[in-house]
Design a protein around this motif. Structure first.
Motif, PDB file in Angstrom:
ATOM      1  N   VAL A   1      55.460  48.950  43.135  1.00 10.65           N
ATOM      2  CA  VAL A   1      53.940  49.427  43.593  1.00 10.65           C
ATOM      3  C   VAL A   1      52.868  48.888  43.136  1.00 10.65           C
ATOM      4  N   ARG A   2      51.757  49.154  43.646  1.00  6.63           N
ATOM      5  CA  ARG A   2      50.441  48.714  42.995  1.00  6.63           C
ATOM      6  C   ARG A   2      50.365  49.168  41.497  1.00  6.63           C
ATOM      7  N   HIS A   3      49.646  48.446  40.619  1.00 10.30           N
ATOM      8  CA  HIS A   3      49.657  48.907  39.297  1.00 10.30           C
ATOM      9  C   HIS A   3      48.458  50.136  39.182  1.00 10.30           C
ATOM     10  N   PRO A   4      48.910  51.307  38.668  1.00 12.52           N
ATOM     11  CA  PRO A   4      47.963  52.341  38.834  1.00 12.52           C
ATOM     12  C   PRO A   4      46.716  52.312  37.927  1.00 12.52           C
ATOM     13  N   THR A   5      46.618  51.446  37.054  1.00 12.10           N
ATOM     14  CA  THR A   5      45.246  51.207  36.177  1.00 12.10           C
ATOM     15  C   THR A   5      44.814  49.844  35.950  1.00 12.10           C
ATOM     16  N   LEU A   6      45.478  48.682  36.044  1.00  9.59           N
ATOM     17  CA  LEU A   6      44.925  47.414  35.644  1.00  9.59           C
ATOM     18  C   LEU A   6      44.317  46.810  36.751  1.00  9.59           C
ATOM     19  N   ALA A   7      43.053  46.648  36.651  1.00  9.64           N
ATOM     20  CA  ALA A   7      42.316  46.117  37.651  1.00  9.64           C
ATOM     21  C   ALA A   7      42.587  44.547  38.010  1.00  9.64           C
ATOM     22  N   ARG A   8      42.768  43.989  37.002  1.00 13.40           N
ATOM     23  CA  ARG A   8      43.297  42.529  37.266  1.00 13.40           C
ATOM     24  C   ARG A   8      44.617  42.198  37.824  1.00 13.40           C
ATOM     25  N   VAL A   9      45.419  43.262  37.779  1.00 13.79           N
ATOM     26  CA  VAL A   9      46.890  43.411  38.252  1.00 13.79           C
ATOM     27  C   VAL A   9      46.765  43.568  39.801  1.00 13.79           C
ATOM     28  N   GLN A  10      45.755  44.546  39.869  1.00 15.72           N
ATOM     29  CA  GLN A  10      45.376  45.023  41.190  1.00 15.72           C
ATOM     30  C   GLN A  10      44.750  43.961  42.021  1.00 15.72           C
ATOM     31  N   TYR A  11      43.981  43.235  41.477  1.00 11.49           N
ATOM     32  CA  TYR A  11      43.245  41.995  42.007  1.00 11.49           C
ATOM     33  C   TYR A  11      44.371  41.236  42.626  1.00 11.49           C
ATOM     34  N   LEU A  12      45.083  40.651  41.854  1.00 12.40           N
ATOM     35  CA  LEU A  12      46.144  39.772  42.301  1.00 12.40           C
ATOM     36  C   LEU A  12      47.272  40.215  43.120  1.00 12.40           C
ATOM     37  N   GLN A  13      47.571  41.628  43.292  1.00  7.63           N
ATOM     38  CA  GLN A  13      48.298  41.944  44.145  1.00  7.63           C
ATOM     39  C   GLN A  13      47.771  42.222  45.521  1.00  7.63           C
ATOM     40  N   ASP A  14      46.402  42.370  45.710  1.00  6.24           N
ATOM     41  CA  ASP A  14      45.577  42.500  46.925  1.00  6.24           C
ATOM     42  C   ASP A  14      45.555  41.143  47.359  1.00  6.24           C
ATOM     43  N   ARG A  15      45.310  39.821  46.564  1.00  4.70           N
ATOM     44  CA  ARG A  15      45.124  38.634  47.028  1.00  4.70           C
ATOM     45  C   ARG A  15      46.329  38.095  47.537  1.00  4.70           C
ATOM     46  N   PHE A  16      47.422  38.452  46.574  1.00  7.56           N
ATOM     47  CA  PHE A  16      48.954  37.852  47.196  1.00  7.56           C
ATOM     48  C   PHE A  16      49.422  38.716  48.076  1.00  7.56           C
ATOM     49  N   ASN A  17      49.116  39.811  48.445  1.00  7.34           N
ATOM     50  CA  ASN A  17      49.969  40.718  49.397  1.00  7.34           C
ATOM     51  C   ASN A  17      50.050  39.984  50.796  1.00  7.34           C
ATOM     52  N   PRO A  18      49.128  39.195  51.333  1.00  5.56           N
ATOM     53  CA  PRO A  18      49.375  38.497  52.681  1.00  5.56           C
ATOM     54  C   PRO A  18      50.608  37.723  52.585  1.00  5.56           C
ATOM     55  N   VAL A  19      50.835  36.947  51.684  1.00  8.64           N
ATOM     56  CA  VAL A  19      51.690  36.086  51.404  1.00  8.64           C
ATOM     57  C   VAL A  19      52.911  36.548  51.326  1.00  8.64           C
ATOM     58  N   PHE A  20      53.265  37.786  50.528  1.00  5.57           N
ATOM     59  CA  PHE A  20      54.415  38.449  50.450  1.00  5.57           C
ATOM     60  C   PHE A  20      54.562  39.048  51.770  1.00  5.57           C
ATOM     61  N   TYR A  21      53.781  39.424  52.317  1.00  8.93           N
ATOM     62  CA  TYR A  21      54.077  40.238  53.775  1.00  8.93           C
ATOM     63  C   TYR A  21      54.602  39.134  54.674  1.00  8.93           C
ATOM     64  N   SER A  22      54.033  38.144  54.733  1.00 13.44           N
ATOM     65  CA  SER A  22      54.629  37.089  55.749  1.00 13.44           C
ATOM     66  C   SER A  22      55.930  36.474  55.355  1.00 13.44           C
ATOM     67  N   LEU A  23      55.746  36.207  54.269  1.00 14.01           N
ATOM     68  CA  LEU A  23      57.092  35.470  53.669  1.00 14.01           C
ATOM     69  C   LEU A  23      58.359  36.248  53.280  1.00 14.01           C
ATOM     70  N   GLY A  24      58.177  37.665  53.100  1.00 14.69           N
ATOM     71  CA  GLY A  24      59.105  38.586  52.206  1.00 14.69           C
ATOM     72  C   GLY A  24      59.639  39.560  53.381  1.00 14.69           C
ATOM     73  N   GLY A  25      59.289  39.439  54.837  1.00 11.77           N
ATOM     74  CA  GLY A  25      60.051  40.343  55.657  1.00 11.77           C
ATOM     75  C   GLY A  25      59.271  41.472  55.479  1.00 11.77           C
TER      76      GLY A  25
END
Length: 247
Positions: free
Chosen positions: A180-204
């Motif tokens: 899931v999304r990290h509940p507190t760490l802003a830098r991790v949340q930033y990476l998750q938001d940026r890379f989510n389109p890649v995971f979505y398109s390549l990871g089914g």
């Protein structure tokens, strides 16, 4: 020697940073080509990461599924959503009956082959359906629902949780393990938001930035218990939510 290392430090750093940035940019600008070119490598890499973290995942599953052993194994009816190859069967008590719900009819062969290792676990029904609509499973018919690494890719998390509640008997439990999304760490949340389109398109259709614990909290279960685990690499991909929810 020191001057030699310093001379190549900057180019090495630029290359190590530039390659993933270029791949990411290409995936964002050319999603269809990226899916064709990158998907096999991406799925292989995800599988390797899961195996790398397998010991930690096993520890989490031992914690989650300990509650199954407290239920009556002589008549325990479990519904598993997206069983994959049946890797969770080793955590089910002997004489457990399992209903499998999976949208992919071809996965039946995979889990049937693996399930032979656990002859004390009996698969009674295989339902080809999305978890949002499990109409072929009767209301109030199962003691437990198991769902691991599935809610990241369903179309409607709230609809799935509504179906989980419907098929559970009163007092039945929902066992889950999700990244899931990290509940507190802003830098991790930033990476998750940026890379989510890649995971979505390549990871089914996989999403790495869902606040799934909020959906579970608001689903109307009588008792919800969960923990977070972020000591799994890479952290932006494997921030884990795991626990139980009681109808």
């Amino acid at each position: 020697m020191t001057s030699f290392l310093r001379r190549f430090a900057v180019p090495a750093t630029l290359i190590s940073l530039g390659v993933p940035v270029c791949l990411y940019t290409f995936a964002r600008l050319n999603p269809e080509k990226a899916t064709a070119y990158y998907k096999p490598v991406f799925l292989w890499l995800c599988a390797r990461l899961k195996r790398f973290n397998q010991k930690r995942f096993s520890t989490l599953k031992d914690d989650i599924f300990s509650g199954l052993k407290e239920q009556d194994g002589t008549s325990l009816q479990v519904l598993e959503i997206g069983s994959g190859k049946g890797t969770n069967f080793e955590y089910f008590p002997p004489r457990t009956s399992v209903i499998v719900v999976d949208p992919n009819p071809h996965s039946k062969l995979d889990f049937e082959e693996n399930s032979r290792q656990y002859p004390d676990v009996k698969v009674t029904k295989f339902v080809v359906a999305g978890a949002e609509d499990m109409a072929d499973v009767a209301e109030g018919s199962v003691d437990a629902v198991v769902c691991t690494l599935v809610l990241c890719s369903v179309h409607d998390v709230d609809a799935v949780l509504g179906e989980v509640k419907r098929v559970l008997k009163p007092g039945g439990k929902f066992y889950y393990l999700e990244h899931v999304r990290h509940p507190t760490l802003a830098r991790v949340q930033y990476l998750q938001d940026r890379f989510n389109p890649v995971f979505y398109s390549l990871g089914g259709g996989c999403n790495i930035n869902r606040d799934t614990w909020k959906n579970i909290d608001n689903a109307g279960f009588s008792n919800v218990k969960y923990k977070m685990e972020d000591n799994i690499r890479p952290k932006f991909m494997f921030n884990m939510l795991y626990g139980t929810a009681t109808k």
